[in-house]
Write an enzyme that holds these catalytic residues in place. Structure first.
Site, PDB file in Angstrom:
ATOM      1  N   HIS A 137       0.815  -1.217   0.000  1.00 34.87           N
ATOM      2  CA  HIS A 137       0.000   0.000   0.000  1.00 34.87           C
ATOM      3  C   HIS A 137       0.848   1.266   0.000  1.00 34.87           C
ATOM      4  O   HIS A 137       0.318   2.368  -0.108  1.00 34.87           O
ATOM      5  CB  HIS A 137      -0.979   0.004   1.182  1.00 34.87           C
ATOM      6  CG  HIS A 137      -0.342   0.184   2.525  1.00 34.87           C
ATOM      7  ND1 HIS A 137      -0.042  -0.866   3.372  1.00 34.87           N
ATOM      8  CD2 HIS A 137       0.046   1.297   3.185  1.00 34.87           C
ATOM      9  CE1 HIS A 137       0.488  -0.408   4.486  1.00 34.87           C
ATOM     10  NE2 HIS A 137       0.549   0.913   4.404  1.00 34.87           N
TER      11      HIS A 137
ATOM     12  N   ASP B 157      -0.533  -7.442   0.701  1.00 33.83           N
ATOM     13  CA  ASP B 157       0.052  -6.141   1.043  1.00 33.83           C
ATOM     14  C   ASP B 157       1.570  -6.268   1.027  1.00 33.83           C
ATOM     15  O   ASP B 157       2.225  -6.264   2.062  1.00 33.83           O
ATOM     16  CB  ASP B 157      -0.435  -5.653   2.404  1.00 33.83           C
ATOM     17  CG  ASP B 157      -0.111  -4.166   2.626  1.00 33.83           C
ATOM     18  OD1 ASP B 157       0.395  -3.524   1.685  1.00 33.83           O
ATOM     19  OD2 ASP B 157      -0.359  -3.665   3.734  1.00 33.83           O
TER      20      ASP B 157
ATOM     21  N   GLY C  77       3.556   5.726   9.275  1.00 37.40           N
ATOM     22  CA  GLY C  77       4.938   5.748   8.845  1.00 37.40           C
ATOM     23  C   GLY C  77       5.676   4.453   9.126  1.00 37.40           C
ATOM     24  O   GLY C  77       6.747   4.205   8.574  1.00 37.40           O
TER      25      GLY C  77
ATOM     26  N   SER D  46       4.508   1.540   8.332  1.00 36.96           N
ATOM     27  CA  SER D  46       4.143   0.585   7.289  1.00 36.96           C
ATOM     28  C   SER D  46       5.364   0.120   6.511  1.00 36.96           C
ATOM     29  O   SER D  46       6.223   0.922   6.145  1.00 36.96           O
ATOM     30  CB  SER D  46       3.149   1.215   6.308  1.00 36.96           C
ATOM     31  OG  SER D  46       1.849   1.182   6.818  1.00 36.96           O
TER      32      SER D  46
ATOM     33  N   SER E 219       1.924  -4.198   7.922  1.00 36.53           N
ATOM     34  CA  SER E 219       0.826  -3.821   7.035  1.00 36.53           C
ATOM     35  C   SER E 219      -0.030  -2.739   7.680  1.00 36.53           C
ATOM     36  O   SER E 219      -0.153  -1.644   7.159  1.00 36.53           O
ATOM     37  CB  SER E 219      -0.030  -5.032   6.698  1.00 36.53           C
ATOM     38  OG  SER E 219      -1.175  -4.652   5.968  1.00 36.53           O
TER      39      SER E 219
END
Length: 384
Positions: free
Chosen positions: A228, A256, A336, A338, A353
């Site tokens: 993402h 993801d 942030g 992720s 994720s």
């Protein structure tokens, strides 16, 4: 400035942002006394301190836990083979320090115990539960349904419904259809999942457009991260705003995960960045830790946090769409984080994720297992 110095020595060399933790639904060790099994584990006082802080352990307990989890991780495939078609799933039991294997046939229990694991007789096989998951995955979930997962301990598929949406008609209809798919139970969760991407701020690991995310793990030729965070072809910039490479592949929702090639003076090393809080950690493999094991996470916003693996094979229902085969943890995360690393001992586990909550009040996070990413793109993990 300390923050910038850490990034300069770490990220500019692609010291991949990783840690020992996991993140919830958002679309976004130490060695004990000589002679003990845990003496073989690479760890540091800072890592032990993080486990003590987040898991409520003493230093001795943290050392012992790491050794026990390493043994359980190595045993899990052997125990599954011993159970055969009667295999109902498995998990690490922190109270006993051993792997527990669910079996549907009492006749198989002796073989599993001979392999070294404890056993529990359950009603449904892992194959039956996985088939139920697939049927539920085929449904369209409303926003009030946060996720669903296989729970081997209860021998059910657990559907998590956001607490405030219990009475929603669409949620009730979804739950009714899910119950027809197989053995299902419903639990409540505090919040809906969301991704942990963030707007651009200075001094953080990498940027795509105005989105900041975290590097996961180095692979030969690049690094893996969350899907993402960017689409195939998009440019990626480092902490100093210089060009790193481009997204070579990306999948979200459904999955993801993504990978980015590395060039233009950047290179890869088998390291998870410690951010100056803990020493940088070497990555030596990607053996999958069992449910119940401790795990830690490193990300560009909240750095190091630890927790436990709560579930595997969970479908997370983000606002952008469902993501399948995720692993849930009790580790916190924020915007942030992720794409950042989940690591258990020296073994890579996955990339962050999303989730719910934060690192002040707590929450849950999910990660995309790293081995799936490697297999999907034919990548090879960079190991020490």
């Amino acid at each position: 400035m300390r923050h910038a110095t850490v990034l300069r020595t770490g990220l500019s060399a692609l010291l991949v942002l990783g840690a020992w933790a996991a993140v919830g639904p958002s679309s976004a060790t130490a060695a004990p006394a000589s002679g003990s099994a845990s003496a073989e584990l690479p760890a540091s006082p800072a890592l032990l301190s993080a486990m003590q802080r987040d898991l409520g352990l003493t230093e001795s307990q943290a050392r012992t836990r790491l050794a026990e989890e390493k043994a359980a991780t190595a045993l899990e495939p052997k125990a599954q083979r011993a159970a055969g078609s009667a295999y109902g799933g498995s998990w690490f039991d922190a109270s006993t320090g051993r792997l527990t294997v669910a079996v549907t046939d009492a006749g198989k229990a002796a073989a599993v115990r001979a392999a070294g694991a404890d056993t529990r007789i359950v009603e449904h096989s892992a194959a039956r539960l996985d088939a139920t998951m697939k049927r539920i995955d085929a449904l369209t979930a409303p926003a009030g349904v946060a996720s669903w997962r296989v729970d081997p301990a209860s021998s059910r598929v657990v559907v998590n419904v956001v607490d405030s949406a219990q009475g929603d008609n669409d949620v009730r209809a979804f739950v009714a259809k899910a119950r027809k798919a197989g053995p299902v139970t419903v639990e409540r969760t505090a919040e809906a999942p969301q991704t942990f991407a963030a707007g651009t701020v200075g001094g953080d690991p990498y940027y795509t457009g105005n989105v900041r995310c975290s590097i996961g793990f180095s692979v030969h030729g690049g690094f893996v991260t969350a899907g993402h965070c960017g689409r195939a072809g998009q440019q990626v910039r480092g902490w100093d705003n210089t060009y790193i490479g481009n997204f070579q592949g990306s999948s979200f929702p459904g999955d993801d995960y993504a990978w980015v090639n590395v060039g233009s003076g950047w290179w890869t090393v088998p390291v998870v960045l410690g951010w100056g809080t803990v020493p940088d950690q070497l990555v030596r493999g990607s053996n999958e830790a069992p449910i119940g094991a401790s795990i830690c996470r490193s990300g560009s916003t909240t750095r190091w946090h630890c927790g436990r693996v709560l579930a595997k094979n969970e479908t997370v229902n983000y606002s952008q769409g469902a993501v399948h085969q995720m692993t849930k943890t009790s580790v916190c995360a924020q915007g942030g984080d992720s794409g950042g690393s989940f690591i258990s001992g020296d073994q890579a586990q996955g990339v962050t994720s999303g989730g719910w909550g934060n690192c002040s009040s707590g929450g849950e996070t999910w990660y995309q297992p790293v081995n799936e990413i490697l297999n999907r793109y034919g990548l090879r993990l960079h190991t020490a």
